[in-house]
Design a protein around this motif. Structure first.
Motif, PDB file in Angstrom:
ATOM      1  N   GLN A 124       0.822  -1.210   0.000  1.00  0.00           N
ATOM      2  CA  GLN A 124       0.000   0.000   0.000  1.00  0.00           C
ATOM      3  C   GLN A 124       0.857   1.263   0.000  1.00  0.00           C
ATOM      4  N   LEU A 125       1.891   1.264   0.817  1.00  0.00           N
ATOM      5  CA  LEU A 125       2.769   2.434   0.881  1.00  0.00           C
ATOM      6  C   LEU A 125       3.496   2.648  -0.444  1.00  0.00           C
ATOM      7  N   ASP A 126       3.961   1.561  -1.047  1.00  0.00           N
ATOM      8  CA  ASP A 126       4.626   1.667  -2.349  1.00  0.00           C
ATOM      9  C   ASP A 126       3.669   2.262  -3.385  1.00  0.00           C
ATOM     10  N   PHE A 127       2.430   1.834  -3.366  1.00  0.00           N
ATOM     11  CA  PHE A 127       1.428   2.372  -4.292  1.00  0.00           C
ATOM     12  C   PHE A 127       1.225   3.871  -4.047  1.00  0.00           C
ATOM     13  N   CYS A 128       1.160   4.271  -2.786  1.00  0.00           N
ATOM     14  CA  CYS A 128       1.014   5.692  -2.447  1.00  0.00           C
ATOM     15  C   CYS A 128       2.198   6.504  -2.960  1.00  0.00           C
ATOM     16  N   LEU A 129       3.398   5.944  -2.793  1.00  0.00           N
ATOM     17  CA  LEU A 129       4.602   6.648  -3.229  1.00  0.00           C
ATOM     18  C   LEU A 129       4.634   6.811  -4.749  1.00  0.00           C
ATOM     19  N   GLN A 130       3.988   5.895  -5.460  1.00  0.00           N
ATOM     20  CA  GLN A 130       3.929   5.991  -6.916  1.00  0.00           C
ATOM     21  C   GLN A 130       2.879   6.990  -7.385  1.00  0.00           C
ATOM     22  N   HIS A 131       1.990   7.408  -6.490  1.00  0.00           N
ATOM     23  CA  HIS A 131       0.908   8.327  -6.864  1.00  0.00           C
ATOM     24  C   HIS A 131       0.846   9.483  -5.872  1.00  0.00           C
ATOM     25  N   PRO A 132       1.891  10.289  -5.817  1.00  0.00           N
ATOM     26  CA  PRO A 132       1.933  11.393  -4.840  1.00  0.00           C
ATOM     27  C   PRO A 132       0.906  12.485  -5.115  1.00  0.00           C
ATOM     28  N   GLU A 133       0.354  12.505  -6.327  1.00  0.00           N
ATOM     29  CA  GLU A 133      -0.654  13.518  -6.640  1.00  0.00           C
ATOM     30  C   GLU A 133      -1.961  13.260  -5.887  1.00  0.00           C
ATOM     31  N   VAL A 134      -2.132  12.032  -5.395  1.00  0.00           N
ATOM     32  CA  VAL A 134      -3.353  11.668  -4.670  1.00  0.00           C
ATOM     33  C   VAL A 134      -3.066  11.379  -3.199  1.00  0.00           C
ATOM     34  N   TYR A 135      -1.989  10.646  -2.926  1.00  0.00           N
ATOM     35  CA  TYR A 135      -1.778  10.081  -1.593  1.00  0.00           C
ATOM     36  C   TYR A 135      -0.662  10.778  -0.817  1.00  0.00           C
ATOM     37  N   MET A 136      -0.923  11.008   0.439  1.00  0.00           N
ATOM     38  CA  MET A 136       0.103  11.397   1.397  1.00  0.00           C
ATOM     39  C   MET A 136       0.321  10.175   2.315  1.00  0.00           C
ATOM     40  N   PRO A 137       1.440   9.468   2.177  1.00  0.00           N
ATOM     41  CA  PRO A 137       1.640   8.250   2.963  1.00  0.00           C
ATOM     42  C   PRO A 137       2.218   8.522   4.356  1.00  0.00           C
ATOM     43  N   VAL A 138       1.662   7.819   5.323  1.00  0.00           N
ATOM     44  CA  VAL A 138       2.138   7.882   6.703  1.00  0.00           C
ATOM     45  C   VAL A 138       2.344   6.447   7.176  1.00  0.00           C
ATOM     46  N   LEU A 139       3.447   6.171   7.817  1.00  0.00           N
ATOM     47  CA  LEU A 139       3.719   4.846   8.361  1.00  0.00           C
ATOM     48  C   LEU A 139       3.828   4.943   9.874  1.00  0.00           C
ATOM     49  N   VAL A 140       3.046   4.115  10.562  1.00  0.00           N
ATOM     50  CA  VAL A 140       3.099   4.022  12.015  1.00  0.00           C
ATOM     51  C   VAL A 140       3.634   2.647  12.397  1.00  0.00           C
ATOM     52  N   GLY A 141       4.652   2.621  13.241  1.00  0.00           N
ATOM     53  CA  GLY A 141       5.221   1.363  13.727  1.00  0.00           C
ATOM     54  C   GLY A 141       6.066   1.616  14.955  1.00  0.00           C
ATOM     55  N   PHE A 142       6.681   0.569  15.481  1.00  0.00           N
ATOM     56  CA  PHE A 142       7.354   0.713  16.771  1.00  0.00           C
ATOM     57  C   PHE A 142       8.730   0.058  16.799  1.00  0.00           C
ATOM     58  N   ASN A 143       9.373   0.027  15.642  1.00  0.00           N
ATOM     59  CA  ASN A 143      10.778  -0.347  15.532  1.00  0.00           C
ATOM     60  C   ASN A 143      11.557   0.815  14.936  1.00  0.00           C
ATOM     61  N   PRO A 144      12.848   0.912  15.231  1.00  0.00           N
ATOM     62  CA  PRO A 144      13.679   1.886  14.514  1.00  0.00           C
ATOM     63  C   PRO A 144      13.636   1.603  13.019  1.00  0.00           C
ATOM     64  N   ALA A 145      13.791   2.631  12.214  1.00  0.00           N
ATOM     65  CA  ALA A 145      13.669   2.478  10.760  1.00  0.00           C
ATOM     66  C   ALA A 145      14.651   1.455  10.205  1.00  0.00           C
ATOM     67  N   HIS A 146      15.855   1.398  10.765  1.00  0.00           N
ATOM     68  CA  HIS A 146      16.852   0.470  10.214  1.00  0.00           C
ATOM     69  C   HIS A 146      16.495  -0.991  10.495  1.00  0.00           C
ATOM     70  N   GLN A 147      15.512  -1.222  11.391  1.00  0.00           N
ATOM     71  CA  GLN A 147      15.099  -2.588  11.686  1.00  0.00           C
ATOM     72  C   GLN A 147      13.886  -3.025  10.868  1.00  0.00           C
ATOM     73  N   ALA A 148      13.448  -2.220   9.925  1.00  0.00           N
ATOM     74  CA  ALA A 148      12.364  -2.642   9.039  1.00  0.00           C
ATOM     75  C   ALA A 148      12.789  -3.903   8.297  1.00  0.00           C
ATOM     76  N   ARG A 149      11.858  -4.792   8.058  1.00  0.00           N
ATOM     77  CA  ARG A 149      12.192  -6.083   7.438  1.00  0.00           C
ATOM     78  C   ARG A 149      12.769  -5.870   6.040  1.00  0.00           C
ATOM     79  N   ASP A 150      13.892  -6.545   5.788  1.00  0.00           N
ATOM     80  CA  ASP A 150      14.592  -6.364   4.520  1.00  0.00           C
ATOM     81  C   ASP A 150      14.580  -7.637   3.680  1.00  0.00           C
TER      82      ASP A 150
END
Length: 508
Positions: A124-150
């Motif tokens: 969903q976030l990737d889709f939002c990033l591809q369509h910035p004219e419509v979507y403002m993406p916000v991500l809520v989570g509770f890990n440091p950014a560098h610990q996002a699953r890779d």
């Protein structure tokens, strides 16, 4: 073998609860209190994250976007019966987002993934990033950014980590927002329904309440205003856990019912009942519980939920959620070994009398303002019907606007119900140290968690533990080439269609 340092915070074992499996009901409640209080602590090394969190919440308010309601049938199913498998499907995430936002010109999209790991949200976030004219993406989570699953996501060119990196870059110009405060490991390792769920509720309510006040009451949005709102939630923890003895009584009653292979039922009114429905649904994936072990019912049923698709009772008995369903399906078989917990601010009394005729094991959780004599008189009659009553009293000086009061009571109820269902399953033996040992391996996150748990219990290498897990999933002593060469999605799909994956054989 110590694999903990490499784990994301959301998957770590909390030192405060490592002996929770040996604790009394009272000690379990006190441990949960200590863990919940970590949501508001600024420990060494996290102060910058907390500052960024406040700053990003403030920035969100200054954008004029439409936030679509998302209570379609598949979403409500997830509230009533935990749906772990779709978490791995980024395409389903995109299709769901497109459906709810069809025809909208500007959308503020908030993706929530406590561990920064769910492919559904990443898509969903990737889709939002591809369509910035419509979507403002916000991500809520509770890990440091560098610990996002890779890890690679099937049929995708991105990972959750790469999506987070793109959002971090866009956040510099406020074209995306990442809100990921540190709340510490969960009381039960990986059980993000607890602090993760509470912190998510707090974040969204703070944001939406301030935005609503600014839009309709011209109330200025300030850092101090947001901070005061946060402090009101912190006081909610104090008010709730001041009733530790009462919560302990409920944990003991629910634990005794589960140990006797009986049931726990939540009968609720209004939005507090919805919290009971959600808490009950989460017990199946967390503790390997049957859906009948802990069930929630709401006065008014689907009419009260006001979902777009109406009643979902045709989907099966677990979707029968009205008080009438309880009276028709459950009451005839109710015994004094079952625990019935009433959740309310203003209840109806008819159902209480009917339940009391079947069992004395009736308890109540209710909220009342200090000095409310009219409410006290009403409660006197209910107390006579109940084995125990947990009154959560809100000090007059702590009372704020009606909306804030209601949200505080909801959070308080969530904390109590989390304690009841978690504590009861701990007492039943569903937890080892503070790890889930009867979880269902239904998606990639849980597959990885199961492998790590085998590592912890056996001190064997990861590859040996994964092999043992696969043997348990496929119920064989020797794995075929087809099994070992399949991807995790295939493994979890097979596990999902089994009754339970419990035979965790020797790893080495």
């Amino acid at each position: 073998m110590n694999y903990e340092p490499s784990l994301p915070v959301s998957e770590k074992s909390n030192p405060l609860t490592r002996d929770i499996d040996q604790a009394s009901a009272y000690s379990i409640v006190k441990m949960l209190q200590l863990c919940d209080s970590q949501m508001f602590q600024e420990e060494a090394g996290t102060a910058y994250q907390v500052y960024e969190y406040y700053k990003n919440v403030l920035c969100l308010f200054f954008y004029d976007y439409m936030l679509s309601p998302f209570l379609y049938a598949h979403v409500l199913r997830a509230l009533l019966s935990s749906q772990e498998a779709p978490e791995d499907d980024p395409r389903l995430g995109v299709l769901s987002l497109k459906k709810v936002c069809e025809g909208k010109k500007r959308v503020l999209f908030i993706g929530i993934s406590c561990g920064l790991s769910a492919p559904f949200v990443a898509g969903q976030l990737d889709f939002c990033l591809q369509h910035p004219e419509v979507y403002m993406p916000v991500l809520v989570g509770f890990n440091p950014a560098h610990q996002a699953r890779d890890e690679p996501i099937q049929d995708c060119t991105f990972t959750f980590h790469s999506v987070v990196q793109r959002m971090q870059e866009l956040a510099k110009s406020q074209k995306a927002f990442l809100i990921n405060p540190a709340v510490g490991p969960e009381a039960i390792s990986g059980s993000s329904r607890m602090k993760g769920g509470s912190a998510t509720k707090i974040l969204l309510e703070v944001a939406f309440s301030a935005a609503h006040a600014a839009t309709f009451s011209n109330t200025p949005i300030t850092y101090n205003g947001v901070l005061e709102h946060m402090k009101a939630y912190e006081r909610t923890l104090d008010v709730t856990y001041s009733q530790t003895d009462g919560i302990t009584t409920l944990v003991e009653a629910a634990g005794q019912s589960l140990r006797c292979s009986r049931h726990v039922y939540y009968l609720g009114w209004g939005s507090l009942a919805l919290l009971g429905l959600i808490d009950a649904s989460e017990c199946t994936p967390t503790f390997g519980a049957d859906y009948e072990d802990v069930r929630g019912f709401i006065s008014g049923g689907y009419r009260e939920l006001n979902n777009n698709d109406g009643p979902l009772t045709s989907l099966g008995p677990k979707f029968s959620i009205a008080h009438e369903d309880f009276l028709h399906l459950i009451l005839p078989c109710l015994t004094d070994k079952d625990t019935v917990l009433l959740i309310y601010t203003h209840p109806g009394e008819t159902v209480l009398c009917l339940v009391r005729e079947k069992t004395p094991n009736l308890h109540a959780v209710y909220h009342q303002a200090d000095g409310d004599t009219a409410a006290s008189l009403q409660q006197d009659d209910i107390k006579k019907l109940c084995l125990s009553t947990l009154k959560i009293t809100w000090p007059r000086e702590a009372l704020a606007s009606g909306t804030l009061q209601h949200m505080q009571r909801e959070l308080s109820t969530k904390l109590v119900l989390n304690a009841v269902s978690t504590g009861a399953h701990v007492l039943k033996g569903k937890i080892y140290q503070n790890h889930m040992i009867d979880l269902q391996v239904t998606n990639t996150k849980l597959y990885r968690r199961a492998t790590r748990l085998l590592q912890k219990l056996s001190a064997c290498p990861e590859e040996n533990c994964e092999e043992a897990l696969l043997k348990a999933i496929y119920r064989v002593d020797m794995l075929t080439v087809e099994m070992t060469s399949s991807d995790i999605t295939t493994h979890t799909c097979f596990a999902r269609n089994s009754t339970k994956v419990k035979r965790w054989c020797a790893c080495c």
